[in-house]
Design an enzyme around this catalytic site. Structure first.
Site: not given
Length: 410
Positions: A79-80
């Site tokens: 997840a960025s």
């Protein structure tokens, strides 16, 4: 503004809602989050539901959350960072009712934000090559009320023609090239936001689709897990011990074997006269180099190389370099001794080999060019691979498998 940020950082919320609010308040206060619509989406979509293995504090910190690693420990999916998510969604500029294709399903969180932004009249399709990733993303999307997102397992280079044409196309994985399917599936006038890699560095480029090309209107620094199946970047050690590695593109005639003795030769140095403070970003130098110097690449030195003085780039793991035949120069920085508080440094270059001094001088020329307007962005245009030179705009041409990039500072 600094006082507001400090106050927000020193609060101690514990509920997911409060933690999410604090994070988004921070991103807003810092000027990262500027779109009201993106802010609303990020306040309503529960990020922690998409990263169940992370603590609430990790879910709502401005950091990436690794969700899958390979056998070698390398990140395969994540997840960025929320700040990067916000930046790219603002580049994408989603409007209600649009059809959107996302390459790289990740946790499903970004697809949920896209679904929120396009609304009930729109359509979001997300694809990923890894069936474990798509299964987890689909489960999280269903659980959080975003089951309307179409999730499919396939190679990202293929896109998804079933729901094309798309008004918006976004990648949440790093891409080295722009394959034909993306061109064919994006409507003229649509926007493509892609973490694009060239000359050893990655930028989130927002392109607008024109009749026969793509033209950038925003370029931002970023870093992403690379897409599987795009092998346009090569690497090789340039010293006997394997402590220093170059990374270059397939269109560049760089031969690491020809450089094997370069670092053993006397070091030349050039200092630009350009200085930076401890919080000043200088990544724009690399971007300038890609538009001016065809031999721009990336150099990485391990701890042994740095400690022994064999190779000391400004940022050891990733700094720009120029490599030409049996010579090279790389980006360097030195602390200014005359500064009482020691808080300013000068940018320059170290060179090795017969042409090392000339290469160092050329690198410093681009440092000075960057210093004339540190916020300047290049115009990047992308053209299909068969486009002849006389139909390309002026600028530095970078040839990839499916695409011809032209990078120019106007």
């Amino acid at each position: 503004m600094e006082g507001l940020v400090d106050t927000l950082m020193n609060t101690t919320p514990t509920s997911p809602e409060d933690l999410r609010a604090r994070l988004l308040d921070l991103l807003t206060a810092e000027g990262t989050l500027t779109s009201d619509r993106v802010e609303t989406a990020m306040r309503e979509v529960p990020r922690h539901e998409f990263v169940p293995a992370a603590s609430l504090e990790e879910a709502y910190a401005d950091q990436a959350v690794i969700t899958k690693r390979g056998s070698d420990g390398a990140a395969l999916s994540c997840a960025s960072m929320p700040s990067v998510v916000a930046m790219m969604l603002q580049q994408l500029d989603v409007r209600p009712g649009q059809r959107i294709l996302e390459i790289g399903a990740g946790t499903g969180y970004n697809a949920a934000l896209l679904a929120h932004l396009t609304g009930k009249e729109g359509q979001v399709t997300t694809v990923d090559i890894d069936p474990e990733v798509t299964a987890a993303a689909e489960k999280a999307l269903e659980a959080t009320g975003y089951g309307c997102v179409h999730v499919t397992t396939r190679g990202g280079v293929l896109g998804d023609s079933e729901h094309a044409p798309y008004d918006r196309l976004i990648l949440t994985v790093g891409a080295w090239d722009l394959p034909p399917a993306w061109w064919d599936q994006l409507a003229v006038g649509g926007r493509l936001v892609v973490p694009l890699r060239w000359r050893g560095q990655t930028r989130s480029v927002a392109f607008v689709r024109e009749a026969d090309s793509l033209r950038s209107d925003d370029v931002e620094l970023c870093g992403f897990v690379p897409m599987v199946g795009q092998d346009g970047e090569h690497d090789g050690a340039i010293d006997e011990g394997g402590h220093v590695t170059l990374y270059w593109d397939t269109d560049q005639p760089i031969d690491p074997a020809a450089l094997r003795e370069a670092l053993n030769q006397p070091r030349a140095e050039t200092w630009s006269g350009v200085t930076v403070g401890p919080y000043d970003s200088f990544d724009g130098v690399w971007l300038r180099l890609t538009a001016a110097e065809p031999d721009t690449c990336r150099i990485a030195a391990d701890a042994t190389a740095v400690e022994t003085g064999l190779c000391t780039p400004a940022i050891p793991v990733r700094s720009p370099a120029l490599a030409e035949g049996d010579s090279l120069a790389y980006f360097a920085v030195r602390r200014l001794k005359q500064e009482v508080d020691g808080r300013r440094s000068e940018l320059g270059a170290y060179g090795h080999g017969p042409a090392g001094q000339q290469l160092a001088d050329r690198l410093c020329d681009q440092i000075r060019a960057w210093d004339t307007d540190r916020a300047a962005q290049p115009v990047i245009t992308a053209h299909r691979a068969h486009t002849p030179d006389d139909r390309l705009p002026s600028g530095r041409i970078i040839d990839k498998t499916s695409t011809r990039l032209v990078v120019a500072f106007r």
